[in-house]
Design a protein around this motif. Structure first.
Motif, PDB file in Angstrom:
ATOM      1  N   ARG A  96      47.857  37.446  32.996  1.00  0.00           N
ATOM      2  CA  ARG A  96      46.579  37.741  33.651  1.00  0.00           C
ATOM      3  C   ARG A  96      45.448  36.833  33.159  1.00  0.00           C
ATOM      4  O   ARG A  96      44.651  36.339  33.951  1.00  0.00           O
ATOM      5  CB  ARG A  96      46.213  39.209  33.392  1.00  0.00           C
ATOM      6  N   VAL A  99      45.223  33.424  34.916  1.00  0.00           N
ATOM      7  CA  VAL A  99      44.993  33.358  36.365  1.00  0.00           C
ATOM      8  C   VAL A  99      43.527  33.034  36.618  1.00  0.00           C
ATOM      9  O   VAL A  99      42.632  33.803  36.248  1.00  0.00           O
ATOM     10  CB  VAL A  99      45.374  34.680  37.049  1.00  0.00           C
ATOM     11  N   ARG A 103      39.163  36.871  41.931  1.00  0.00           N
ATOM     12  CA  ARG A 103      39.519  38.262  41.634  1.00  0.00           C
ATOM     13  C   ARG A 103      39.148  39.125  42.832  1.00  0.00           C
ATOM     14  O   ARG A 103      38.190  39.895  42.808  1.00  0.00           O
ATOM     15  CB  ARG A 103      38.830  38.732  40.357  1.00  0.00           C
ATOM     16  N   PHE A 107      44.029  40.774  43.890  1.00  0.00           N
ATOM     17  CA  PHE A 107      44.048  40.767  42.422  1.00  0.00           C
ATOM     18  C   PHE A 107      43.975  42.207  41.912  1.00  0.00           C
ATOM     19  O   PHE A 107      44.748  42.610  41.037  1.00  0.00           O
ATOM     20  CB  PHE A 107      42.869  39.939  41.920  1.00  0.00           C
ATOM     21  N   TYR A 110      47.093  44.947  41.879  1.00  0.00           N
ATOM     22  CA  TYR A 110      48.135  44.972  40.855  1.00  0.00           C
ATOM     23  C   TYR A 110      47.690  45.687  39.587  1.00  0.00           C
ATOM     24  O   TYR A 110      48.357  45.608  38.547  1.00  0.00           O
ATOM     25  CB  TYR A 110      48.611  43.544  40.556  1.00  0.00           C
ATOM     26  N   LEU A 116      50.564  38.721  36.575  1.00  0.00           N
ATOM     27  CA  LEU A 116      50.279  38.887  37.994  1.00  0.00           C
ATOM     28  C   LEU A 116      51.135  37.925  38.821  1.00  0.00           C
ATOM     29  O   LEU A 116      51.393  36.790  38.406  1.00  0.00           O
ATOM     30  CB  LEU A 116      48.803  38.615  38.283  1.00  0.00           C
ATOM     31  N   VAL A 118      51.700  35.171  41.429  1.00  0.00           N
ATOM     32  CA  VAL A 118      50.872  34.114  42.006  1.00  0.00           C
ATOM     33  C   VAL A 118      51.753  33.254  42.914  1.00  0.00           C
ATOM     34  O   VAL A 118      52.754  32.686  42.469  1.00  0.00           O
ATOM     35  CB  VAL A 118      50.246  33.232  40.903  1.00  0.00           C
ATOM     36  N   PRO A 131      48.965  26.585  41.905  1.00  0.00           N
ATOM     37  CA  PRO A 131      48.762  27.977  42.314  1.00  0.00           C
ATOM     38  C   PRO A 131      47.906  28.040  43.581  1.00  0.00           C
ATOM     39  O   PRO A 131      46.921  27.317  43.714  1.00  0.00           O
ATOM     40  CB  PRO A 131      48.042  28.596  41.116  1.00  0.00           C
ATOM     41  N   VAL A 134      46.818  34.891  44.554  1.00  0.00           N
ATOM     42  CA  VAL A 134      47.491  36.052  43.978  1.00  0.00           C
ATOM     43  C   VAL A 134      48.151  36.832  45.116  1.00  0.00           C
ATOM     44  O   VAL A 134      47.526  37.097  46.144  1.00  0.00           O
ATOM     45  CB  VAL A 134      46.498  36.942  43.215  1.00  0.00           C
ATOM     46  N   TRP A 136      52.325  38.080  46.975  1.00  0.00           N
ATOM     47  CA  TRP A 136      53.747  37.775  47.096  1.00  0.00           C
ATOM     48  C   TRP A 136      54.185  37.834  48.551  1.00  0.00           C
ATOM     49  O   TRP A 136      53.368  38.005  49.433  1.00  0.00           O
ATOM     50  CB  TRP A 136      54.604  38.680  46.216  1.00  0.00           C
ATOM     51  N   ASP A 151      49.737  41.783  49.397  1.00  0.00           N
ATOM     52  CA  ASP A 151      49.394  42.279  48.071  1.00  0.00           C
ATOM     53  C   ASP A 151      50.305  43.469  47.764  1.00  0.00           C
ATOM     54  O   ASP A 151      51.252  43.750  48.499  1.00  0.00           O
ATOM     55  CB  ASP A 151      47.905  42.626  47.971  1.00  0.00           C
TER      56      ASP A 151
END
Length: 231
Positions: A96, A99, A103, A107, A110, A116, A118, A131, A134, A136, A151
Motif C-alpha cells: 500500500r 502505490v 486514492r 482504492f 480494498y 493492493l 494494481v 502501473p 488500482v 483488477w 474494483d
C-alpha cells in the motif's frame, strides 16, 4: 496416421482444497503468443475478506519452444495482451505504501489491505512495468484505446491508455465485462426485468443456478438501450 499426443506446456498439481495450481487467467495475443500464471501462493485477505491466488507469469512465444517464466508475480484476476501483442496487462499486488496512484473509490474499496491490486502494463522482453490503476479484471478495448477494470465491489471504470484518472461506467445489471470497443460493451448482466426464470429445484442439496444474461450496449448512460443477445 496416428494422432499425436498433446504436448504439455504447463503442469502442476494443486492441493486438494485449493484446486489446480494453474491459474484461471490465460491470454492469447494477435501474434499467437500465450501467457498464463502458475499459482504458487495464496493469501487470506481481511476487511474486506476474500481469498487470493498469485504466482509467476509464463509466456509461450514461438509456438515450438518451451514456455518462459517471467520474474514477476501476478494475481489470478485477469490477464490480457495489448492489441499489438507486444505487452501484457496483468494485476500485481503492491504494498500500500508504494502505490502512488490516485486514492479514489477503487482504492478505498480494498479497505485495510496491506497490499493492493494494481493493473500493470508489463513488457515480457525487458521486464519493464508501468502501473495503470488500482483494480483488477482488466479488459482492453479491441483497438487499444483504453481499458476497463473492476474494483472489489465489481464496479467498473474506464482508464485511458496511459493510465491516470478512472471514469465510472454505467451498464444495467452489470456483473462483469466480456469485451468492448469504443462505446459499445459486451457484458454479463442480471436478467432483464420480466424474463422468465427456471423453476426452483425441490432438492435442497442442489444449488440454484444463477440467472444471468449476456448483453451488448453503450457504456455511458446505458440504463436503456442494452440488447440481450444470450441467456
Amino acid at each position: 496416421g496416428e494422432t499425436p499426443e498433446p504436448r504439455v506446456l504447463a503442469e502442476k498439481a494443486g492441493r486438494w482444497n485449493s484446486g489446480s495450481a494453474l491459474g484461471k487467467s490465460v491470454a492469447q495475443s494477435s501474434r499467437g503468443k500465450v501467457a498464463w500464471l502458475v499459482r504458487s501462493r495464496s493469501s487470506q485477505m481481511h476487511n474486506p475478506m476474500t481469498f487470493l491466488q498469485e504466482g509467476p507469469l509464463q509466456v509461450w512465444e514461438d509456438g515450438a519452444g518451451e514456455p518462459r517464466s517471467l520474474a514477476v508475480d501476478v494475481l489470478d484476476q485477469g490477464l490480457a495482451w495489448t492489441p499489438a501483442g507486444d505487452r501484457l496487462v496483468a494485476v500485481r499486488m503492491v504494498p500500500r505504501k508504494e502505490v502512488t496512484l490516485p486514492r479514489d473509490e477503487a482504492f478505498a474499496s480494498y479497505g485495510d489491505w496491506a497490499r493492493l491490486p494494481v493493473v500493470t502494463e508489463i513488457d515480457p522482453q525487458s521486464g519493464a512495468q508501468r502501473p495503470l490503476a488500482v483494480g483488477w479484471r482488466p479488459v482492453l478495448d479491441a483497438e487499444g484505446r483504453g481499458l476497463l477494470l473492476a474494483d472489489f465491489g465489481s464496479r467498473y471504470r474506464r482508464v485511458a491508455p496511459g493510465g491516470g484518472t478512472a471514469q465510472p461506467i454505467t451498464l444495467p445489471g452489470l456483473v462483469n465485462v466480456v469485451g468492448w470497443r469504443g462505446e459499445l460493451c459486451l457484458f454479463t448482466a442480471l436478467p432483464t426485468q420480466g424474463t422468465a426464470l427456471p423453476p426452483r429445484s425441490r432438492n435442497p442439496f442442489v444449488p440454484e443456478a444463477a440467472a444471468l444474461a449476456r448483453k451488448i450496449g453503450p457504456m455511458e448512460g446505458a440504463e436503456t438501450g442494452a440488447v440481450e443477445i444470450l441467456r
